[in-house]
Design a protein around this motif. Structure first.
Motif, PDB file in Angstrom:
ATOM      1  N   LEU A  43      32.201 -14.684 -62.551  1.00  0.00           N
ATOM      2  CA  LEU A  43      33.866 -14.513 -61.537  1.00  0.00           C
ATOM      3  C   LEU A  43      35.346 -14.049 -61.942  1.00  0.00           C
ATOM      4  O   LEU A  43      35.157 -13.657 -63.012  1.00  0.00           O
ATOM      5  N   ARG A  44      35.655 -13.724 -60.613  1.00  0.00           N
ATOM      6  CA  ARG A  44      37.069 -13.070 -60.710  1.00  0.00           C
ATOM      7  C   ARG A  44      38.198 -14.072 -60.425  1.00  0.00           C
ATOM      8  O   ARG A  44      37.886 -14.657 -59.109  1.00  0.00           O
ATOM      9  N   LEU A  45      39.468 -14.412 -60.909  1.00  0.00           N
ATOM     10  CA  LEU A  45      40.154 -15.059 -60.890  1.00  0.00           C
ATOM     11  C   LEU A  45      41.193 -14.944 -58.971  1.00  0.00           C
ATOM     12  O   LEU A  45      41.716 -13.205 -59.330  1.00  0.00           O
ATOM     13  N   ILE A  46      41.136 -15.350 -58.286  1.00  0.00           N
ATOM     14  CA  ILE A  46      41.627 -15.077 -56.984  1.00  0.00           C
ATOM     15  C   ILE A  46      43.538 -15.598 -56.922  1.00  0.00           C
ATOM     16  O   ILE A  46      44.480 -14.845 -57.074  1.00  0.00           O
ATOM     17  N   ASP A  59      43.857 -12.313 -61.010  1.00  0.00           N
ATOM     18  CA  ASP A  59      43.581 -10.666 -61.325  1.00  0.00           C
ATOM     19  C   ASP A  59      42.815  -9.640 -59.375  1.00  0.00           C
ATOM     20  O   ASP A  59      43.449  -8.551 -59.840  1.00  0.00           O
ATOM     21  N   ILE A  60      42.567 -10.957 -58.705  1.00  0.00           N
ATOM     22  CA  ILE A  60      42.230 -10.079 -57.273  1.00  0.00           C
ATOM     23  C   ILE A  60      42.369 -10.780 -56.287  1.00  0.00           C
ATOM     24  O   ILE A  60      42.294 -11.041 -55.286  1.00  0.00           O
ATOM     25  N   ALA A  61      44.674 -11.357 -56.091  1.00  0.00           N
ATOM     26  CA  ALA A  61      45.015 -11.828 -54.817  1.00  0.00           C
ATOM     27  C   ALA A  61      45.060 -10.964 -54.227  1.00  0.00           C
ATOM     28  O   ALA A  61      45.418 -11.696 -52.075  1.00  0.00           O
ATOM     29  N   LEU A  76      42.226 -21.598 -49.083  1.00  0.00           N
ATOM     30  CA  LEU A  76      42.445 -20.594 -49.452  1.00  0.00           C
ATOM     31  C   LEU A  76      42.132 -19.695 -48.078  1.00  0.00           C
ATOM     32  O   LEU A  76      41.544 -19.559 -47.377  1.00  0.00           O
ATOM     33  N   THR A  77      42.819 -18.848 -47.606  1.00  0.00           N
ATOM     34  CA  THR A  77      42.572 -18.366 -46.634  1.00  0.00           C
ATOM     35  C   THR A  77      42.509 -16.683 -46.662  1.00  0.00           C
ATOM     36  O   THR A  77      42.735 -15.500 -48.081  1.00  0.00           O
ATOM     37  N   VAL A  78      41.380 -16.047 -45.813  1.00  0.00           N
ATOM     38  CA  VAL A  78      40.958 -14.716 -46.690  1.00  0.00           C
ATOM     39  C   VAL A  78      41.653 -13.961 -45.727  1.00  0.00           C
ATOM     40  O   VAL A  78      40.955 -14.104 -43.841  1.00  0.00           O
TER      41      VAL A  78
END
Lengths: 112, 113
Positions: A43-46, A59-61, A76-78
């Motif tokens: 998992l990577r933290l957004i 880490d990957i905003a 969360l909006t992509v």
């Protein structure tokens, strides 16, 4: 029963479109988190938030945005700036001062 | 910085076999350590945790001991079942900053009848 609800379970995005993933918790937790999971990876933290109206980049905003207008909700909006959005998105929450994070069942986002 | 390394999978075992999934960590503070389990298409469920050195976390027949001297938190089960088939994640939470959660890459376990 208390828990974390993510919706929808499956979501499809067209090119150039923004989509919003919902995360609601009734655990009275202060902190909420968004993670991205790619196949066969961890998992990577957004983004994360410890208090209403405040949040920090993980880490990957890039290509993502969030809001925290209520303690229970952390959508969360992509955005269209996220060029590779296909992934499994997980929301989590925790009590401040208690390290354990509790997870929702996730939203799978795909590109049409 | 802090990090978690766990053994690559998949791990394939027969029912009733003994399971070990290795996990080692690097941390500058006093982390809490966790094992989470993920079933297909679902989120992560907390399996067990340990918050200080020499603590043993246990749940549903799974155990892991926080070993500070070897910086390890290996997951073990004496007799696996088909229903244990899932992906297992080792994770640490930085003792100084609870928003920092570091996950390993996950180990897929397949248990054959």
């Amino acid at each position: 029963d208390g828990g974390i609800t993510q919706s929808p379970k499956y979501l499809f995005r067209k090119e150039g479109q923004n989509v919003t993933l919902s995360c609601e918790q009734n655990l009275n937790h202060d902190a909420m988190y968004w993670y991205r999971q790619d196949p066969g990876q961890g998992l990577r933290l957004i983004y994360y938030s410890h208090i209403v109206n405040d949040f920090q980049k993980g880490d990957i905003a890039e290509g993502y945005s969030v809001s925290r207008e209520k303690k229970e909700s952390f959508p969360l909006t992509v955005t269209s700036a996220q060029k590779n959005p296909t992934a499994f998105y997980l929301c989590a929450s925790s009590l401040l001062g208690e390290p354990t994070q509790h997870f929702g069942d996730g939203t799978r986002l795909s590109i049409l | 910085g802090d990090s978690v390394t766990q053994m690559e999978g998949p791990v394939t075992l027969s029912e009733e076999a003994f399971l070990t999934i290795n996990c080692t960590y690097t941390a500058t503070g006093y982390p809490s350590l966790f094992w989470y389990v993920q079933y297909p298409g679902e989120g992560l469920q907390l399996l067990l945790k340990a918050t200080k050195a020499d603590d043993k976390g246990s749940n549903k027949g799974f155990e892991a001991t926080y070993r500070k001297e070897t910086t390890s938190f290996h997951l073990e089960k004496g007799s696996v079942q088909v229903s244990d088939s899932a992906v297992y994640f080792c994770a640490l939470s930085d003792g100084r900053d609870f928003n920092k959660f570091y996950f390993g890459s996950g180990t897929k376990l397949n248990v054959k009848p």
